[in-house]
Structures are given as structure tokens and as C-alpha cells.
Design an enzyme around this catalytic site. Sequence first.
Site, PDB file in Angstrom:
ATOM      1  N   SER A   1      -7.206  14.289  -8.859  1.00 50.51           N
ATOM      2  CA  SER A   1      -6.851  15.363  -7.553  1.00 50.51           C
ATOM      3  C   SER A   1      -5.740  14.893  -7.003  1.00 50.51           C
ATOM      4  O   SER A   1      -5.070  13.865  -7.093  1.00 50.51           O
ATOM      5  CB  SER A   1      -8.106  15.091  -6.910  1.00 50.51           C
ATOM      6  OG  SER A   1      -8.280  13.843  -6.479  1.00 50.51           O
TER       7      SER A   1
ATOM      8  N   LEU B   1      -2.112  14.174  -4.879  1.00 49.50           N
ATOM      9  CA  LEU B   1      -0.902  13.612  -5.489  1.00 49.50           C
ATOM     10  C   LEU B   1      -0.969  13.246  -6.963  1.00 49.50           C
ATOM     11  O   LEU B   1      -0.058  13.324  -7.699  1.00 49.50           O
ATOM     12  CB  LEU B   1      -0.347  12.678  -4.621  1.00 49.50           C
ATOM     13  CG  LEU B   1       1.072  12.013  -4.944  1.00 49.50           C
ATOM     14  CD1 LEU B   1       1.964  13.028  -4.834  1.00 49.50           C
ATOM     15  CD2 LEU B   1       1.440  10.694  -3.794  1.00 49.50           C
TER      16      LEU B   1
ATOM     17  N   SER C   1       1.861   3.931   1.608  1.00 49.91           N
ATOM     18  CA  SER C   1       1.790   4.597   2.655  1.00 49.91           C
ATOM     19  C   SER C   1       2.617   4.326   3.517  1.00 49.91           C
ATOM     20  O   SER C   1       3.160   3.271   3.976  1.00 49.91           O
ATOM     21  CB  SER C   1       0.265   5.153   3.265  1.00 49.91           C
ATOM     22  OG  SER C   1       0.423   5.457   4.422  1.00 49.91           O
TER      23      SER C   1
ATOM     24  N   TYR D   1      -7.435   1.024   6.204  1.00 49.87           N
ATOM     25  CA  TYR D   1      -6.514   1.529   5.168  1.00 49.87           C
ATOM     26  C   TYR D   1      -5.131   0.955   5.332  1.00 49.87           C
ATOM     27  O   TYR D   1      -4.414   0.673   4.529  1.00 49.87           O
ATOM     28  CB  TYR D   1      -6.626   2.969   5.685  1.00 49.87           C
ATOM     29  CG  TYR D   1      -5.411   3.827   4.775  1.00 49.87           C
ATOM     30  CD1 TYR D   1      -5.904   4.183   3.608  1.00 49.87           C
ATOM     31  CD2 TYR D   1      -4.313   4.189   5.345  1.00 49.87           C
ATOM     32  CE1 TYR D   1      -5.126   5.189   2.775  1.00 49.87           C
ATOM     33  CE2 TYR D   1      -3.477   4.950   4.492  1.00 49.87           C
ATOM     34  CZ  TYR D   1      -3.779   5.248   3.221  1.00 49.87           C
ATOM     35  OH  TYR D   1      -3.097   6.178   2.427  1.00 49.87           O
TER      36      TYR D   1
ATOM     37  N   LYS E   1      -2.773  -1.102   2.716  1.00 52.39           N
ATOM     38  CA  LYS E   1      -1.461  -0.788   2.432  1.00 52.39           C
ATOM     39  C   LYS E   1      -0.302  -1.870   2.850  1.00 52.39           C
ATOM     40  O   LYS E   1       0.700  -1.902   2.236  1.00 52.39           O
ATOM     41  CB  LYS E   1      -1.096   0.651   3.059  1.00 52.39           C
ATOM     42  CG  LYS E   1      -1.883   1.744   2.660  1.00 52.39           C
ATOM     43  CD  LYS E   1      -2.103   2.088   1.156  1.00 52.39           C
ATOM     44  CE  LYS E   1      -2.692   3.207   0.453  1.00 52.39           C
ATOM     45  NZ  LYS E   1      -2.324   3.124  -0.940  1.00 52.39           N
TER      46      LYS E   1
ATOM     47  N   THR F   1      -3.739  16.751   1.084  1.00 53.69           N
ATOM     48  CA  THR F   1      -4.922  16.531   0.122  1.00 53.69           C
ATOM     49  C   THR F   1      -6.261  16.441   0.585  1.00 53.69           C
ATOM     50  O   THR F   1      -6.347  16.584   1.645  1.00 53.69           O
ATOM     51  CB  THR F   1      -4.499  15.158  -0.747  1.00 53.69           C
ATOM     52  OG1 THR F   1      -4.394  13.969   0.160  1.00 53.69           O
ATOM     53  CG2 THR F   1      -2.981  15.473  -1.228  1.00 53.69           C
TER      54      THR F   1
END
Length: 370
Positions: free
Chosen positions: A107, A109, A239, A252, A256, A287
Site C-alpha cells: 500500500s 508509497l 521522514s 513516530y 525516525k 496515503t
Amino acid sequence: MVSAATRKWARMDPLNLAPSLPRAEGPPGPGDPGWLVRLCWAPEEHQTRMRRKSLLQARVMDFLTSTAVLPLLFGCVGVFSLLKLLQWLRMKAYIRDAVVVITGATSGLGRECARVFYAAGAKLVLCGRNAKALEELTEELAASQAAKVQTHRPCSVTFDLSDPGCIVGAAAEILRCFGHVDVLINNAGVGYRGTVVDTSTDVDRRVMEINYFGPVALTKALLPSMVRRRQGHVVAISSIQGRISIPFRSAYAASKHATQAFFDCLRAELEQCDIEVTVISPGYIHTNLSLNAITASGARYGVTDKTTAEGRSPVEVAQDVLAAVGKRKKDVVLAGLAPSLAVYLRALAPSLFFRLMAARARKEQKPKHC
């Protein structure tokens, strides 16, 4: 008899019939000595300046169109175009027939990366948790007629990056597909939404397991084969939040930031082994990342944020990923102007950046624990 002083004040201006009183300093006008002569000369002075300007322009054009300069300009343009063509051909050759592993390929990217790398002639190994979705993607690519080069039927390997016990076995299965790996694209990941105070450490560990420890473990499992061949390319889809941190994304952003640091170290250590390492930091992409994000309680977020809905198309970002890999770039930021400027603001004016982030936190959600 009239005195001399009386005659002086009695003299009248021949044009406005006003006494010739003392005038303030300024541009020449009626009553000033010689102003009519200067008024007549003004157009002539303007014409002189215009003639000089035209003469200068003519000399510049003569210089540019001379036999020495014009061929030089065309030569520079030709050399630049040739270099761009060679770079494009080299990029295509680098991807064509290369074994490319893509995690999170079912799914977003990852799926678009699978399409663009397949169209470029790569031998794909598609990885994900959903075996049925992987098989559907494999059939879709195999039936595609859009590619202009020879294509290869993709392989698929099903495993869960959050399960440390299956990584080594999955790496062995990946290597069995084509015998080696040329490019590993660590794309799989999970989003997070919540406050630090409300989030349990179990949720923090879950996000870190998927976004950081899983890609690190898979990379370490495949690295020995790359080092033996002295050939390979490791790509980490990080990211912009691996460069800056924004409120309510703590787990998150932490995962990253760790990703950025790990692969920066890996790049330095593997340079002597001829292994390429690329870290790609996109901004918001349209997305399902926020839709499937984990909340502070561990539940599914289930909402597409406005920033995500207004993000870049994954098709465009996948093309940028292809170009970055083909050109063997080391570090790429694929974000808009505001996030890119925020990276520099964080480094150059941290106090201002912190105030802006605090204001954003107050705007998005009022703290409950203060």
C-alpha cells in the site's frame, strides 16, 4: 526721481508678471537666469543619453554574437545536456536488472515504488504482512504492459517486521529469490498520534519495533551478502520528522530520528566496502499512514489528517525515490518549503522553533495535565 531700490522691486517677470522675489533653492524655473536655454537643452541631453545606451547595447550584442563567444555558449549548453543524458542513462542502467527489495509494498508509497521500479526493469522482491495483497500486486505488475524495458516477474515474501524472530528467516527467503540483493528499500512503517503523558511505553516500543528495530534487523541480516560482493545499496524511507519534532507525534518522530542516526552511521562505516546508503525524508504524503496510525491507547487512529490529505501524491514521491536511488544520493529531503525551512530554523534559531511548536501544540489540543 525713483530710487534704484524702487526700480529693482518694480521689475516684473516677463512671463508671470510677478515681482522677482528671492526664490528657494530647487530645480530651475521661470524667473531663473537661463532657464529657457536649459529647458531647450533638456531633450538634447536625453537624446545623448539614449544614444549612449543604444551604443552600449549594440556593443554587448556584438560581443555575444562574435565568433568567439557564441560557439562557447552553445558548447556549454551542449556539454551540460550531454552530462544530463549520461546521468539519465547511468541511472537507468543502475536500476535495470537490479534485485530490489521493498518492504511495506502492499500500500501507499511502497506500492507505488513497486510500480516504478518494476517499470524500470528491476527484479522485485515484494515484502509485507498480507500474503493475499502481495499476490494481487504481483499479478498486477506481471500483467502490466506499461514498461518500455524487459521486465521480470516479482517474487513476494510475507513476514511481519514487528516480529524480531522472523527477520532472519525472511532474509534467507529473500536471498533465495534471486541469489542476492542489490537494493534494499526499508519502506514499511506505522504512524502515531497522541500525547506523551497518555501514551504507554508499550505503544512507544511497538512504534519503535516497526519503524526502527525491524528495518535495522533486516538490514543487518542482508548486509553480509552485500559486503561479500562489495556491492549493494541500502535505502531508508525516513521522514521530515526525523529532522524536526512536532507535537503529538513523539513516538513516530523518535523512531525516525533514530532511523536517520543509524543509517548515517552505517553510510560512514560501509563507504570502504562500496555499499551505498540513502536516507530519504519525505514530507506529508497522501496515503493511509494517519488513517492506520496507532493512538496513545494502542488503538487505530482511523482519521485522515488535513495535512495528510493535502500531501504529495505517492506516485510523485515514488518517482523521486527512483531518481534518488538511481543517482545514488546520500541524503534527500522531499518536503515543502515550510518544513524544509523549519529544519534550518531548528538548527539556527532553536528558541524560536520551540516557541512555534509550543504554539502549535496549544492550537491543536489544550493540555489536560497542566
